[in-house]
Design an enzyme around this catalytic site. Sequence first.
Site, PDB file in Angstrom:
ATOM      1  N   ASP A 176      68.914  28.938 -66.224  1.00 27.50           N
ATOM      2  CA  ASP A 176      69.439  29.571 -65.009  1.00 27.50           C
ATOM      3  C   ASP A 176      68.294  30.274 -64.292  1.00 27.50           C
ATOM      4  OD1 ASP A 176      69.054  32.035 -66.389  1.00 27.50           O
ATOM      5  OD2 ASP A 176      71.068  31.878 -67.248  1.00 27.50           O
ATOM      6  N   LYS A 199      72.578  26.704 -60.807  1.00 29.79           N
ATOM      7  CA  LYS A 199      74.033  26.510 -60.894  1.00 29.79           C
ATOM      8  C   LYS A 199      74.701  27.083 -59.648  1.00 29.79           C
ATOM      9  CE  LYS A 199      74.460  28.783 -64.709  1.00 29.79           C
ATOM     10  NZ  LYS A 199      75.019  29.435 -65.903  1.00 29.79           N
ATOM     11  N   ALA A 231      77.180  30.181 -75.951  1.00 26.73           N
ATOM     12  CA  ALA A 231      76.451  28.905 -75.848  1.00 26.73           C
ATOM     13  C   ALA A 231      76.936  28.012 -74.715  1.00 26.73           C
ATOM     14  CB  ALA A 231      76.493  28.132 -77.169  1.00 26.73           C
TER      15      ALA A 231
END
Length: 318
Positions: A176, A199, A231
């Site tokens: 990210d 994202k 996760a």
Amino acid sequence: MIFHGKDIKIFAGNSNPTVAQGIAGCLGLPLGKSSCTTFSDGEISVSLQESVRGSECFIVQSTSTPVNDNLMELLIMIDAMKRASAASITAVMPYFGYARQDRKAKARDPISAKLCADLITAAGADRVLTMDLHANQIQGFFNIPVDHLVGAPMLANHMKKKIGKNFDDYVVVSPDLGSVTRARNFAAKIGCPIAIIDKRRQKANVSEVMNIIGDVEGKKAILVDDMIDTAGTLCNAAKAIMDKGCQEVYACATHAVLSGPAIERIKNSVIKELILLDTVPIPEENMLDKFTILPVASVFAEAIERIYADKPVSTMAL
């Protein structure tokens, strides 16, 4: 090991006995004699079974699951040593729980990381030694010195040996935008290019679209993060880069929090190998063949030696 008339004593709470034993072993010291138990009503009972008067005491305790029990154990151990006339008390926290609650995300939110810092200081700690805080700014929550170690060099060294001279075949991927700096530093250590996953959720109740910034096609990817909790981010990122033509996916992280569906997600993911540090213990029943666990004891032992000898910790060659 005596430099200035005071001796070092390493004590362990219940969260990281293996790491504490490893640190003591690296320093050539026995582990301090103490016990942390609970009364029948659930209250924590701490007993120091040797003198700490005039000693430099280091309490090894991650505030991982069960977070509140481990935090309370640490606070009570600090208080016990303060009242027993320890010369100085260092809270050695390989993993600092509540670190993600470091700001007000919405109105009327607490800042729990600051509260935990205040509790540790009020209990009587003189210093904190920790690794990979979720945000570096948390060091400013403490009114005592904080020595902040980083786990990335250990993970990078492991991957560098694995890669050898084939670094052109690999790419380091940030899962990210928040992990870009960490991934960039990791890539610089092993000599690989970097890619970033961006994202975006176009609108409510619509799944995220993952855009890959950088070239991953035909490469072996190394995902890098500071911790793995449920996760979800890691496994989705791994799938996204495999869909873009990546050959294999490896992942590296410092803290294996692994809560909720994490184990099942990792087990069913496309990740070939997950390299973790042992800052948070993983129960035997949760161990997977994909996991490679690297010990942190030697790094913390070196930091303790430097603190004791009044040498800088920032110059440590990890």
